[in-house]
Design a protein around this motif. Structure first.
Motif, short mmCIF file in Angstrom:
data_model
loop_
_atom_site.label_atom_id
_atom_site.label_comp_id
_atom_site.label_asym_id
_atom_site.label_seq_id
_atom_site.Cartn_x
_atom_site.Cartn_y
_atom_site.Cartn_z
N LEU A 198 -20.98 -11.00 -37.63
CA LEU A 198 -21.41 -9.81 -38.28
C LEU A 198 -20.19 -8.88 -38.85
O LEU A 198 -20.12 -8.43 -39.78
CB LEU A 198 -22.23 -9.12 -37.24
CG LEU A 198 -23.52 -9.77 -36.93
CD1 LEU A 198 -24.19 -8.80 -35.96
CD2 LEU A 198 -24.40 -9.82 -38.07
N ASN A 199 -18.96 -8.91 -37.86
CA ASN A 199 -18.00 -8.25 -38.26
C ASN A 199 -17.08 -8.88 -39.51
O ASN A 199 -16.86 -8.10 -40.27
CB ASN A 199 -17.08 -8.30 -37.01
CG ASN A 199 -15.80 -7.24 -37.11
OD1 ASN A 199 -16.11 -6.12 -37.57
ND2 ASN A 199 -14.56 -7.68 -36.65
N ASP A 200 -17.06 -10.28 -39.60
CA ASP A 200 -16.49 -10.72 -40.67
C ASP A 200 -17.53 -10.47 -41.92
O ASP A 200 -16.41 -10.37 -43.05
CB ASP A 200 -16.42 -12.35 -40.37
CG ASP A 200 -15.72 -13.05 -41.59
OD1 ASP A 200 -14.69 -12.78 -41.82
OD2 ASP A 200 -16.25 -13.74 -42.06
N ARG A 201 -18.79 -10.72 -41.78
CA ARG A 201 -19.20 -10.73 -43.24
C ARG A 201 -19.70 -9.27 -43.47
O ARG A 201 -19.83 -9.06 -44.93
CB ARG A 201 -20.81 -11.39 -42.78
CG ARG A 201 -20.56 -12.84 -42.40
CD ARG A 201 -20.14 -13.83 -43.93
NE ARG A 201 -20.72 -13.48 -44.90
CZ ARG A 201 -20.02 -13.35 -46.16
NH1 ARG A 201 -19.03 -13.06 -46.11
NH2 ARG A 201 -20.91 -12.89 -47.14
N PHE A 202 -19.92 -8.22 -42.62
CA PHE A 202 -20.50 -6.99 -43.04
C PHE A 202 -19.96 -5.74 -42.94
O PHE A 202 -20.06 -4.70 -43.38
CB PHE A 202 -21.94 -6.94 -42.38
CG PHE A 202 -22.81 -8.25 -42.60
CD1 PHE A 202 -23.01 -8.50 -43.95
CD2 PHE A 202 -23.32 -8.93 -41.58
CE1 PHE A 202 -23.97 -9.51 -44.21
CE2 PHE A 202 -24.12 -9.79 -41.75
CZ PHE A 202 -24.52 -10.37 -43.04
N GLU A 230 -28.05 -3.93 -34.72
CA GLU A 230 -28.29 -2.56 -34.79
C GLU A 230 -26.86 -1.78 -34.44
O GLU A 230 -26.72 -0.67 -35.13
CB GLU A 230 -29.34 -2.14 -33.66
CG GLU A 230 -29.47 -0.40 -33.20
CD GLU A 230 -29.88 0.24 -34.60
OE1 GLU A 230 -29.62 1.65 -34.71
OE2 GLU A 230 -30.63 -0.30 -35.55
N ALA A 231 -26.23 -2.38 -33.44
CA ALA A 231 -25.00 -1.57 -33.25
C ALA A 231 -24.05 -1.77 -34.11
O ALA A 231 -23.40 -0.78 -34.51
CB ALA A 231 -24.35 -2.58 -31.88
N PHE A 232 -24.06 -2.97 -35.07
CA PHE A 232 -23.24 -2.98 -36.13
C PHE A 232 -23.58 -2.13 -37.04
O PHE A 232 -22.72 -1.40 -38.02
CB PHE A 232 -23.08 -4.38 -36.82
CG PHE A 232 -21.91 -5.25 -35.92
CD1 PHE A 232 -20.62 -5.00 -36.36
CD2 PHE A 232 -22.23 -6.00 -34.69
CE1 PHE A 232 -19.66 -5.77 -35.93
CE2 PHE A 232 -21.11 -6.71 -34.43
CZ PHE A 232 -19.95 -6.60 -34.83
N LYS A 233 -24.93 -2.08 -37.53
CA LYS A 233 -25.34 -1.21 -38.46
C LYS A 233 -25.02 0.61 -38.17
O LYS A 233 -24.38 1.07 -39.15
CB LYS A 233 -27.05 -1.12 -38.64
CG LYS A 233 -27.43 -0.27 -39.53
CD LYS A 233 -29.05 -0.43 -39.51
CE LYS A 233 -29.68 0.55 -40.58
NZ LYS A 233 -31.09 0.40 -40.49
#
Length: 428
Positions: free
Chosen positions: A176-180, A136-139
């Protein structure tokens, strides 16, 4: 970085990543084969668990050691911490299912629907909560989330005080940072995302030190006066050059059922701050706290007051520790480590859980370590306290005997000799 799994395995076996692994694990190039084998094993685990994938990425997040500032972070104080050369590693690969599927060795499979990231009360205190919260935080930061399979292996002992939970949060954040993320977030932001997921979704009111030390890497001092923008400075030091080994002693006590003990510390400190007109103790000058001591005792109780005394003193000790290390004054540094340990036991009271009589493992570990060091080096409770580990700085000439003596009491493999890792969360 995504590569075909066959390519990764060829590179790992052929030594392509030897220099990087030697740096991450603080070892000679000749000692990297076992580390390369760990990464090959998570690639095998990924396919054994989830089936064949055309490509995958490899990731690492280290454990951390708190060197100064015991429980000061949640009061917006100062800390001194470092990443260490044990870690969680992962292989991650797209799955096309709009699900985040995470398999950690020895644990149940966790599956998160990326279309449903709202916090769930029934998931508090579970890995599912951390995963859902971080997604959720990355979204919210613009991540274009899509299905991903993750297989994780760890040599960070659970409940060890080197913070396996922070390493997990940072590892997921790095993936998540690397992929998205088209525009990558910083290591500091990855740490803040981990803390937010732990506070809001997992339900534990932790500070930010653990995640910061794992994510940023090396030895750092952090001032949390503005938690949204913490002041992070590197502290260059080589303990081995000073004739010291960093040891983490596993007391054998598990902190799994001690969430209430941990939560009481920030809650009581905030209660004291509130009496003095602040939200956290960093808001309240020490003189104001002293002037309000009778009211604090009456409204918050004496344990809360004693804990506040510790926070104020340890906050100042961090600055003095940093100055001592930068000056190469290890005698003063060790004296301050011992002072911090004494303050944690006597004032913060996070060595023995309230009411425990038969089980006081951390206390016994500290007592034995002090006995065997006989005035040399330094010993203190490590991390959250109550269970988990004790930290010892041991003169190199005493190291072999100290390890043997402590493991005769605690058990084989309970004295971990660690090095400071120069890098935090990492994409291989």
């Amino acid at each position: 970085m995504m590569k075909p799994i066959s390519v990764w395995k060829q590179e790992l076996a052929g030594g392509t990543h030897t220099a990087r692994l030697a740096s991450l694990y603080c070892c000679s190039p000749e000692q990297t084969a076992a580390h390369a084998a760990r990464y090959a094993a998570v690639l095998d685990g990924l396919e054994a668990t989830f089936g064949a994938h055309t490509e995958a990425g490899l990731y690492s997040a280290p454990g951390r050691t708190e060197i100064g500032g015991n429980h000061t972070d949640h009061q917006h104080g100062r800390v001194l911490a470092g990443s260490v050369n044990i870690d969680m590693i992962a292989a991650a690969a797209p799955n096309g299912l709009n699900q985040l599927r995470v398999q950690s060795e020895g644990y149940d499979l966790c599956v998160i629907d990326l279309g449903d990231l709202a916090a769930r009360k029934e998931e508090e205190n579970t890995t599912m909560a951390l995963l859902r919260g971080e997604c959720e935080a990355f979204k919210e930061r613009g991540a274009a989330l899509s299905g991903l399979d993750v297989y994780i292996s760890s040599n960070v002992p659970k409940g060890s005080g080197v913070s396996s939970s922070a390493a997990f949060e940072v590892l997921i954040g790095v993936i998540l940072n690397d992929r998205f993320m088209a525009e990558k977030v910083s290591p500091i932001a990855i740490a803040q995302i981990g803390q937010w997921a732990e506070n809001v979704y997992f339900g534990k009111p932790c500070g930010l030190m653990d995640q910061m030390a794992s994510s940023v890497g090396n030895i750092i001092t952090i001032d949390f006066a503005d938690p949204a923008h913490p002041d992070v400075e590197p502290v260059q030091v080589d303990f081995s050059q000073a004739g010291l080994a960093l040891c983490i002693l596993d007391s054998g006590a598990d902190h799994a059922d001690l969430t209430d003990e941990y939560a009481a510390i920030p809650n009581e400190c905030r209660a004291v701050a509130a009496v003095c007109g602040g939200q956290v103790l960093r808001d309240v000058p020490f003189e104001t706290f002293i002037a309000n001591l009778p009211a604090c005792r009456k409204q918050c109780g004496d344990r809360a007051v004693l804990r506040a005394f510790h926070i104020y003193a340890d906050n100042q000790r961090v600055a003095r520790q940093v100055n001592a290390l930068r000056a190469g004054d290890f005698e003063t540094f060790l004296k301050l480590v011992n002072e911090s340990g004494t303050s944690s036991w006597e004032y913060l009271q996070n060595v023995i859980p309230a009411g425990y009589k038969e089980h006081q493992e951390v206390a016994v570990t500290i007592a034995a370590a002090k006995h065997f060091l006989n005035g040399a080096g330094a010993v203190r409770v490590h991390g959250g306290g109550f269970a988990g580990t004790v930290q010892a700085f041991v003169p190199l000439e005493k190291l072999d005997a100290f390890k043997a003596e402590m493991e005769a009491i605690l058990g084989a493999g309970k004295c971990h000799i660690l090095s400071i890792r120069p890098e935090g969360g990492a994409v291989l």
